[in-house]
Design a protein around this motif. Structure first.
Motif, mmCIF file in Angstrom:
data_model
loop_
_atom_site.group_PDB
_atom_site.id
_atom_site.type_symbol
_atom_site.label_atom_id
_atom_site.label_comp_id
_atom_site.label_asym_id
_atom_site.label_seq_id
_atom_site.Cartn_x
_atom_site.Cartn_y
_atom_site.Cartn_z
ATOM 1 N N GLY A 122 0.833 -1.194 0.000
ATOM 2 C CA GLY A 122 0.000 0.000 0.000
ATOM 3 C C GLY A 122 0.866 1.242 0.000
ATOM 4 N N GLY B 222 -3.451 4.780 2.205
ATOM 5 C CA GLY B 222 -3.815 4.534 3.594
ATOM 6 C C GLY B 222 -4.363 3.147 3.854
ATOM 7 N N GLU B 223 -4.409 2.329 2.827
ATOM 8 C CA GLU B 223 -4.850 0.938 3.003
ATOM 9 C C GLU B 223 -3.703 0.013 2.625
ATOM 10 O OE1 GLU B 223 -7.595 0.211 4.296
ATOM 11 O OE2 GLU B 223 -9.296 1.356 3.504
ATOM 12 N N LEU B 224 -3.711 -1.164 3.210
ATOM 13 C CA LEU B 224 -2.799 -2.214 2.756
ATOM 14 C C LEU B 224 -3.649 -3.289 2.069
ATOM 15 C CD1 LEU B 224 -0.257 -2.644 5.685
ATOM 16 C CD2 LEU B 224 0.282 -1.959 3.346
ATOM 17 N N LEU C 212 -6.217 -5.419 4.289
ATOM 18 C CA LEU C 212 -5.636 -6.085 5.452
ATOM 19 C C LEU C 212 -6.555 -5.963 6.664
ATOM 20 C CD1 LEU C 212 -3.065 -7.563 6.469
ATOM 21 C CD2 LEU C 212 -2.255 -5.355 7.290
ATOM 22 N N GLY D 47 -6.529 -4.804 12.156
ATOM 23 C CA GLY D 47 -6.004 -4.588 10.801
ATOM 24 C C GLY D 47 -5.721 -3.130 10.539
ATOM 25 N N GLN D 48 -6.602 -2.257 10.990
ATOM 26 C CA GLN D 48 -6.392 -0.825 10.781
ATOM 27 C C GLN D 48 -5.168 -0.333 11.541
ATOM 28 O OE1 GLN D 48 -10.322 0.306 12.013
ATOM 29 N NE2 GLN D 48 -10.961 0.806 9.919
ATOM 30 N N THR E 96 -2.132 -1.607 9.778
ATOM 31 C CA THR E 96 -1.969 -0.857 8.533
ATOM 32 C C THR E 96 -1.366 0.501 8.817
ATOM 33 O OG1 THR E 96 -3.811 -1.981 7.469
ATOM 34 C CG2 THR E 96 -3.201 0.167 6.585
ATOM 35 N N LEU F 160 2.234 1.784 7.503
ATOM 36 C CA LEU F 160 2.257 2.866 6.526
ATOM 37 C C LEU F 160 2.695 4.190 7.117
ATOM 38 C CD1 LEU F 160 -1.051 2.226 4.548
ATOM 39 C CD2 LEU F 160 1.280 1.678 3.859
#
Lengths: 354, 201
Positions: free
Chosen positions: A80, A143-145, A193, B48-49, B52, B56
């Motif tokens: 991502g 902002g997402e995987l 994810l 998950g968030q 993530t 990131l």
């Protein structure tokens, strides 16, 4: 993960600590992290610029797991970009080469490396194409995987860890090999994810792969002594020993130096111990001199090495000398170092297990 | 035992919430507050968030163990580059070298070259590790692609087409070092040898 009982409990508690400890950022590399509840394993992370050009937006991601499944080995990963920019899914992976019948849209440039069995495992191709997603299966939102996957041929039973190659050469090493597909599996696209794992191809799709072994490429291990007198390249079933000509011979000479004897004795011992069948001895030169002269010199040197090795390898091994002159360089002839590497005699023999 | 698992999971989630929670809002501390004036609470993030966000959020650039300056040979003339050696990570099966290649002038420049490989190839297989403890010199694993008989591919990064001051992180996977090796020399053609680079295990 295969934790049970108390180990599992400790793993859960440790997981929270790992995530806390590593906030606010994850150093790129191979941190071992694990989400709470062991739902999202992370074997290692990576970051790189899109298209592997450092003025392009950065891609980030993780290798989550490598799992044995019936008929194959599944790789799970995610990729991502930060929320500040859209995710350019076309820049994530290089276009597959023409070596294998992948399509340009296949997310196929991922692989597993088994350094013990010397195998490079690529995604398989079944009746319906690559056992991997298409790049368009990833979303485009920053902002997402997005979770990707690939199914490679089955790993040998004893392999407990592999390295994962992702895209332009990014690597995550020592990834443990688990059993069974990750759950829960959800047939969504794109797969974000934390919302379940991609549903892998069913057994019929895996059964449609003809000759899975074609997707296991021979890996070559390269080890030399510090002075590079002898460089050994070993792949399944074959060994190439490259002997530095500067150690064996004086300039423009095909007469072995006294220093060559110990080196050749060690080579002969290894050939005697491991070689099956015919052994080739090939002379190489740099590009200095005419091609005709180099061909003659390389053959004369190969014959000299053959003669020196023969007593040590025994009468059951046949050594065949050849000279190829400057036609097969392994380094740049424009530099002294490169020319030195090109001046060599290679001894090649088959071994068991290939 | 299952209850223990649930408890542990809950604790883990609480711990995560604690370490990611926003600081207290001074406007809402103390005193009564109406539902209408209370700041809107963001929905709680899922595992998950959180993961993530963590992955990131901005990978910190790995610190350089040492920096080398030199040039890569190209047909149009040598190109000045800088190399950061980032890490040599060893295990019983492999050794992973991470390094960064960047422009030596600060300006973007073309660096695509065969000088870190062999003629006709643009990978970085010529990068080597000199393991004095093991009396061995290692080069990255290579592999033979389909329909070929030569090892035309490498378990190492290709040279990028161009680099700027930021640079590109490169990888190379080698055979294992000697078990007692604590440092290793990193040899990159065209640059000084990086001596005694610490090995992490």
């Amino acid at each position: 993960m295969q934790f049970t009982g108390r180990v599992r409990l400790r793993g859960m508690l440790l997981a929270a600590g790992l995530l806390c400890a590593s906030l606010p950022g994850v150093a790129s590399g191979n941190p071992r992290a694990q989400a709470a509840g062991e739902q999202i394993p992370v074997a290692g992370t990576f970051s790189y610029p899109g298209r592997f050009i450092d003025t392009e937006p950065e891609i980030r991601g993780a290798v989550h797991a490598v799992q044995r499944i019936p008929g194959g080995t599944a790789l799970y990963y995610s990729v991502g970009s930060p929320a500040s920019m859209p995710f350019n899914r076309a820049s994530v992976l290089p276009v597959p080469s023409l070596d294998v019948a992948y399509r340009s849209v296949d997310a196929a440039t991922v692989a597993l490396i088994d350094t013990q069995g010397l195998g490079f495992y690529q995604p398989m191709i079944g009746r319906d194409g690559c056992l991997c997603p298409e790049l368009t299966d990833f979303g485009t939102k920053g902002g997402e995987l997005y979770v990707g996957w690939a199914v490679m041929p089955p790993l040998p039973p004893g392999v407990a860890k592999v390295s994962v190659v992702f895209g332009f050469g990014n690597q995550v090493e020592d990834v443990p090999v688990g059993d069974g597909p990750l759950e829960p599996a959800v047939p969504t696209s794109p797969n974000v994810l934390g919302q379940g794992w991609p549903a892998l191809p069913d057994s019929a799709a895996l059964a449609g792969v003809t000759n899975p072994a074609q997707f296991v490429r021979p890996l070559v291990r390269h080890v030399a002594d510090l002075e590079q007198r002898v460089s050994i390249a070993e792949q399944p079933g074959q060994v190439d020993e490259s002997l530095a000509a500067d150690v064996l011979f004086a300039v423009d000479s095909a007469t072995l130096t006294p220093a060559a004897q110990a080196t050749l004795a060690a080579v002969a011992a290894r050939v005697k111990e491991r070689a099956k069948g015919a052994v080739t001895v090939v002379g190489h030169t740099d590009s200095t001199g005419t091609p005709a002269y180099n061909a003659q010199l390389s053959l004369a040197r190969a014959r000299a090495v053959q003669a020196a090795l023969q007593p040590g390898v025994g009468s059951g091994v046949t050594l065949t000398p050849t000279g190829v002159g400057e036609r097969q360089p392994v380094a740049d002839n424009a530099t002294p170092e490169g020319r030195a590497q090109n001046r060599r005699v290679t001894v090649t023999y088959r071994i068991g297990g290939g | 035992m299952r209850r223990l698992h649930l408890l542990a999971g809950a604790f883990a989630l609480l711990s995560l919430a604690a370490c990611t929670a926003d600081p207290p809002d001074p406007l809402s501390s103390g005193g009564p507050s109406s539902e209408a004036s209370r700041p809107q609470q963001p929905p709680e993030q899922t595992t998950g968030q959180k993961l993530t966000q963590q992955l990131l959020m901005g990978a910190e650039a790995p610190a350089s163990v040492t920096t080398l300056r030199g040039s890569l040979a190209r047909p149009g003339g040598p190109v000045a580059v800088e190399v950061d050696i980032l890490a040599v990570q060893a295990s019983a099966e492999t050794t992973l070298l991470r390094w960064r290649l960047r422009s030596g002038t600060g300006q973007p420049q073309q660096v695509l070259t065969s000088s870190l490989s062999r003629p006709g190839l643009v990978d970085t297989r010529a990068v080597a590790l000199a393991d004095v403890a093991g009396n061995q010199r290692l080069q990255p694993f290579t592999y033979i692609p389909p329909l070929k008989t030569e090892d035309l591919r490498c378990t190492c990064s290709d040279v990028p087409k161009s680099v700027s001051a930021a640079g590109v992180q490169m990888y190379a996977l080698f055979p294992p070092l000697a078990a007692n090796a604590t440092t290793v020399d990193v040899v990159i053609p065209g640059l000084p040898t990086a001596e005694k680079v610490p090995v992490t295990r």
